[in-house]
Design an enzyme around this catalytic site. Sequence first.
Site, PDB file in Angstrom:
ATOM      1  N   GLY A  38       3.587   7.433  -2.213  1.00 27.55           N
ATOM      2  CA  GLY A  38       3.397   7.436  -3.664  1.00 27.55           C
ATOM      3  C   GLY A  38       2.047   6.831  -4.029  1.00 27.55           C
ATOM      4  CG  ASN A  40      -1.544  11.395  -6.333  1.00 25.63           C
ATOM      5  OD1 ASN A  40      -2.761  11.278  -6.256  1.00 25.63           O
ATOM      6  ND2 ASN A  40      -0.950  12.421  -6.876  1.00 25.63           N
ATOM      7  N   GLY A  42      -0.012   5.023 -10.223  1.00 30.40           N
ATOM      8  CA  GLY A  42       0.628   3.727 -10.474  1.00 30.40           C
ATOM      9  C   GLY A  42       0.159   2.642  -9.526  1.00 30.40           C
ATOM     10  N   GLY A  44       0.918   2.209  -6.545  1.00 31.84           N
ATOM     11  CA  GLY A  44       0.606   2.772  -5.231  1.00 31.84           C
ATOM     12  C   GLY A  44      -0.868   3.132  -5.138  1.00 31.84           C
ATOM     13  CB  SER A 165      11.763  -2.717 -10.238  1.00 30.94           C
ATOM     14  OG  SER A 165      12.560  -2.736 -11.375  1.00 30.94           O
ATOM     15  CE1 TYR A 194      12.745   3.353 -10.686  1.00 36.71           C
ATOM     16  CE2 TYR A 194      13.406   1.334 -11.793  1.00 36.71           C
ATOM     17  CZ  TYR A 194      12.446   2.091 -11.164  1.00 36.71           C
ATOM     18  OH  TYR A 194      11.175   1.589 -10.994  1.00 36.71           O
TER      19      TYR A 194
END
Length: 315
Positions: A38, A40, A42, A44, A165, A194
């Site tokens: 990930g 790509n 945020g 990350g 999170s 989530y």
Amino acid sequence: MIVLILVVLTIYLLINKWMKKKSDSLRCLMGKTAIVTGGNSGAGYGIATLLASRGCKVIIADCVNGENSRDEIIRKTQNPNVSYKYVDLSSLKTVREFCEGIKISEKKIDILINNAAIGLSTNKMTADGLNHVMQVNFFGAFLLTHLLLEPLKNADGARVIFVSSATALLHNLRMENLNLTDYPHTVSYIKQFYANSKLCNIMAARVFAKRLKKYGITAYSVDPLLVGSQLFRKFFEFVVEKLWKICMMVCMNEVEAAETYLHLASSEKLDNSSGGHYAACSKMFIPRILKNEQFCEEIWDETEKLVKLEPEERL
Ligand SMILES: *[C@@H]1O[C@H](CO)[C@@H](O)[C@H](O)[C@H]1NC(C)=O
Ligand SMILES: *[C@@H]1O[C@H](CO)[C@@H](O)[C@H](O)[C@H]1NC(C)=O
Ligand SMILES: *[C@@H]1O[C@H](CO)[C@@H](O)[C@H](O)[C@H]1NC(C)=O
């Protein structure tokens, strides 16, 4: 009134300062190789940039075209050693193909950042017959980490980082809903997956830490505190446009949010510790249920079955 405003302002500045705490690690990462799933967008993208800026070789693993991010990071950091490889965490097959490719191209992996995640999903079940949110956010990373054991062992003190999170505190994880694919398709249900997937990531760091100790590999989980991440951006924009602008002022940007990742990936202070959960470069408490080792082991064993790990691939 003025006193109240001052108090609110002070609290805001203190929280802001705490959230934006920087890692005190100054380690150079030349000669090291990192994979960021990930990577790509945020946080990350933020950690891929920070690692590259320290001389690390970075492989961005993502399912959407990472070429632009790769080029941007190379331009910003002047480190040409950044590449992009395709993996779709919602497909066990592409995770296996990705790892086969890595084992051919890299002899060692020093840093693995299991960061990829989705928030909302319109897809209940993946082609593998698993809950979509759980597979992208947890099952995929669980499988990927197992399959990269060889290159992780080949590094001298590899570190594996799982992204969690604060929503993990809102979990309702039980054996029965680890892989739930038949449920009312409402936002509240999907938010629950989530939260459960983020709890599983803290659990994964703790159990991997125990099982990988004999190889000198350490594992950690991190809460990036990135309220302003791309994941929720659309949602906020839709609900409260004005509030979003304020939120962006208060929130960290992608690179600031990645400071704790960098701390876990490089700090010499963590050389002898493993399994902890971190936010703002400091150790955090974990949801109480994770102190129940039997529960963690049961979830682990069931996950091994769900991702179809071969007996010889188990730890
Ligand atoms: C790329 O990274 C690898 C591993 O860290 C290193 O051995 C190599 O020298 C780097 N190449 C360049 C061009 O920086
Ligand atoms: C996940 O659960 C669904 C039912 O909820 C089931 O159809 C599917 O086979 C399960 N997946 C696996 C890999 O067991
Ligand atoms: C970690 O352990 C090694 C060997 O036991 C020791 O030499 C080193 O100082 C320790 N590092 C930290 C940061 O505690």
